[in-house]
Design a protein around this motif. Structure first.
Motif, PDB file in Angstrom:
ATOM      1  N   LEU A  24       0.820  -1.215   0.000  1.00 38.59           N
ATOM      2  CA  LEU A  24       0.000   0.000   0.000  1.00 38.59           C
ATOM      3  C   LEU A  24       0.850   1.258   0.000  1.00 38.59           C
ATOM      4  CD1 LEU A  24      -2.906  -0.812   2.488  1.00 38.59           C
ATOM      5  CD2 LEU A  24      -3.117  -0.326   0.048  1.00 38.59           C
ATOM      6  N   VAL A  25       2.099   1.126   0.424  1.00 36.60           N
ATOM      7  CA  VAL A  25       2.995   2.282   0.445  1.00 36.60           C
ATOM      8  C   VAL A  25       3.050   2.944  -0.934  1.00 36.60           C
ATOM      9  CG1 VAL A  25       5.437   2.936   0.587  1.00 36.60           C
ATOM     10  CG2 VAL A  25       4.397   1.585   2.410  1.00 36.60           C
ATOM     11  N   VAL A  26       3.038   2.140  -2.002  1.00 38.22           N
ATOM     12  CA  VAL A  26       3.144   2.689  -3.357  1.00 38.22           C
ATOM     13  C   VAL A  26       1.933   3.558  -3.709  1.00 38.22           C
ATOM     14  CG1 VAL A  26       3.316   2.128  -5.809  1.00 38.22           C
ATOM     15  CG2 VAL A  26       4.659   0.836  -4.134  1.00 38.22           C
ATOM     16  N   GLY A  32      -0.675  10.780  -1.671  1.00 41.51           N
ATOM     17  CA  GLY A  32      -0.167  11.977  -1.006  1.00 41.51           C
ATOM     18  C   GLY A  32       0.285  13.026  -2.011  1.00 41.51           C
ATOM     19  N   ALA A  33       0.945  12.576  -3.081  1.00 39.63           N
ATOM     20  CA  ALA A  33       1.376  13.506  -4.128  1.00 39.63           C
ATOM     21  C   ALA A  33       0.168  14.121  -4.833  1.00 39.63           C
ATOM     22  CB  ALA A  33       2.263  12.775  -5.132  1.00 39.63           C
ATOM     23  N   VAL A 302       2.043   3.298   6.492  1.00 40.52           N
ATOM     24  CA  VAL A 302       1.146   3.809   5.456  1.00 40.52           C
ATOM     25  C   VAL A 302       0.874   5.303   5.657  1.00 40.52           C
ATOM     26  CG1 VAL A 302      -1.234   3.696   4.606  1.00 40.52           C
ATOM     27  CG2 VAL A 302       0.081   1.598   4.900  1.00 40.52           C
ATOM     28  N   VAL A 303       0.670   5.720   6.909  1.00 41.40           N
ATOM     29  CA  VAL A 303       0.473   7.147   7.175  1.00 41.40           C
ATOM     30  C   VAL A 303       1.735   7.926   6.818  1.00 41.40           C
ATOM     31  CG1 VAL A 303      -0.082   8.885   8.914  1.00 41.40           C
ATOM     32  CG2 VAL A 303      -1.197   6.648   8.994  1.00 41.40           C
ATOM     33  N   MET A 304       2.902   7.355   7.156  1.00 35.23           N
ATOM     34  CA  MET A 304       4.165   8.001   6.788  1.00 35.23           C
ATOM     35  C   MET A 304       4.280   8.162   5.278  1.00 35.23           C
ATOM     36  SD  MET A 304       7.019   6.134   9.164  1.00 35.23           S
ATOM     37  CE  MET A 304       6.981   6.113  10.957  1.00 35.23           C
ATOM     38  N   ALA A 305       3.797   7.182   4.533  1.00 31.01           N
ATOM     39  CA  ALA A 305       3.898   7.240   3.070  1.00 31.01           C
ATOM     40  C   ALA A 305       3.119   8.425   2.510  1.00 31.01           C
ATOM     41  CB  ALA A 305       3.392   5.934   2.463  1.00 31.01           C
ATOM     42  N   VAL A 306       1.983   8.754   3.110  1.00 27.34           N
ATOM     43  CA  VAL A 306       1.234   9.937   2.682  1.00 27.34           C
ATOM     44  C   VAL A 306       2.087  11.191   2.875  1.00 27.34           C
ATOM     45  CG1 VAL A 306      -0.862  11.295   2.977  1.00 27.34           C
ATOM     46  CG2 VAL A 306      -0.940   8.828   3.324  1.00 27.34           C
ATOM     47  N   VAL A 307       2.774  11.261   4.026  1.00 29.06           N
ATOM     48  CA  VAL A 307       3.646  12.409   4.303  1.00 29.06           C
ATOM     49  C   VAL A 307       4.767  12.487   3.274  1.00 29.06           C
ATOM     50  CG1 VAL A 307       5.179  13.476   5.993  1.00 29.06           C
ATOM     51  CG2 VAL A 307       3.111  12.303   6.763  1.00 29.06           C
TER      52      VAL A 307
END
Length: 318
Positions: A24-26, A32-33, A302-307
């Motif tokens: 899900l990180v991808v 996020g972008a 996953v939350v970090m990935a949004v950041v």
């Protein structure tokens, strides 16, 4: 072995099904972008933002995987995973270079020729920095492949150093480099964020048992607090330098993205505080099964990935 013993053993280890949620990180970093692009509204956003978000995530994972032996001396570098992620990192950095070239030369991707691309790489500072980043990520991938073939002759410290230098190249040559100590602050921000995110994702990839979580999670927690503090402080300084006044926080795309990033960091601070009170002590006392620890790690990653997606777009927003 009795049925209850087998059940306890299954609970004490984690399988691949839950771990697949790390993919899900991808899409989440791309989300996020996209969110940042929407917040930017009419302010120009360079087209390499999605590729940069994924490249930053890949570089952070390489850094985290290489740092695992530093977290515990009994952890062996996962050379195979390192090689795969480093290979993805190279591809994403190359994609970034292509998008940067089209932006500078005012061309579409289809119109960009080899000669024009070569000119960008050799005569424009952004292209020259990109070449250095490709060399760094390529060295990481090549050495990781060597480590996979001959693990007894390889050390992850070399990967750690090359990955850290490569990750810092773009931030230290960006807009903050024009300020006093700006390059230092930019490097600290980028490396602290990468280590904070990358180490936790690396743990989610390699940790399998309740006992391993009991040992490694408290150690990561000790590292995470100063890393998050460094990300927060350097991010605030960076934002204050770029923002002309309080009104710019809502009237400019940069300001709106900065607010969104700050809010998510605040959520992560609260989540980290809650985990430190509830998750870390219980896992450290062997009172939480590995599956539950893995689910918590995935949620935070996953939350970090949004950041990361927001930050990548913020870096290329005028």
């Amino acid at each position: 072995m009795s049925r209850s013993d087998r059940t306890d053993r299954r609970r004490d280890t984690t399988g691949g099904t839950t771990r697949r949620w790390l993919l899900l990180v991808v899409p989440v970093s791309l989300l996020g972008a996209l969110l940042a692009w929407l917040l930017a509204a009419n302010d120009p956003v360079q087209p390499e933002a999605p590729a940069r978000a994924l490249a930053d995530c890949a570089g952070a994972v390489v850094l985290g995987l290489a740092a695992l032996p530093r977290l515990h001396d009994r952890l062996e570098p996962p050379w195979r995973i390192l090689t795969i992620v480093a290979g993805c990192w190279i591809a994403l950095e190359f994609a970034m270079l292509v998008f940067e070239a089209t932006e500078v030369l005012a061309l579409s991707v289809g119109e960009l020729g080899a000669g024009q691309f070569g000119t960008y790489l050799t005569e424009v500072s952004g292209g020259q920095i990109g070449i250095a980043i490709l060399i760094g990520s390529g060295a990481v991938a090549a050495y990781s492949a060597f480590g996979y073939r001959l693990p007894e002759r390889a050390t992850s410290d070399l990967v750690l150093v090359f990955a850290a230098v490569t990750l810092a190249l773009r931030p230290i040559t960006g807009h903050m480099s024009q300020q006093i100590l700006g390059s230092v602050l930019a490097a600290v921000h980028a490396l602290a964020a990468a280590a904070w995110f990358g180490l936790l994702l690396a743990l989610a990839l390699v940790v399998r048992t309740r006992g391993e979580w009991a040992v490694l999670l408290p150690r990561y927690s000790i590292w995470a607090l100063p890393l998050l503090a460094a990300v927060t402080v350097t991010g605030i300084i960076n934002g204050l330098v770029r923002i002309g006044g309080p009104a710019d926080l809502v009237t400019t795309g940069y300001g709106r993205i900065l607010i969104a990033k700050t809010l998510l960091l605040a959520i992560l601070l609260v989540l980290g505080w809650w985990w430190r009170k509830r998750w870390v002590p219980i896992a450290g006392d062997h009172r939480m099964d590995a599956e539950s620890s893995l689910r918590r790690a995935i949620l935070e990653v996953v939350v970090m990935a949004v950041v990361f997606g927001l930050a990548a777009t913020l870096a290329v927003t005028a």
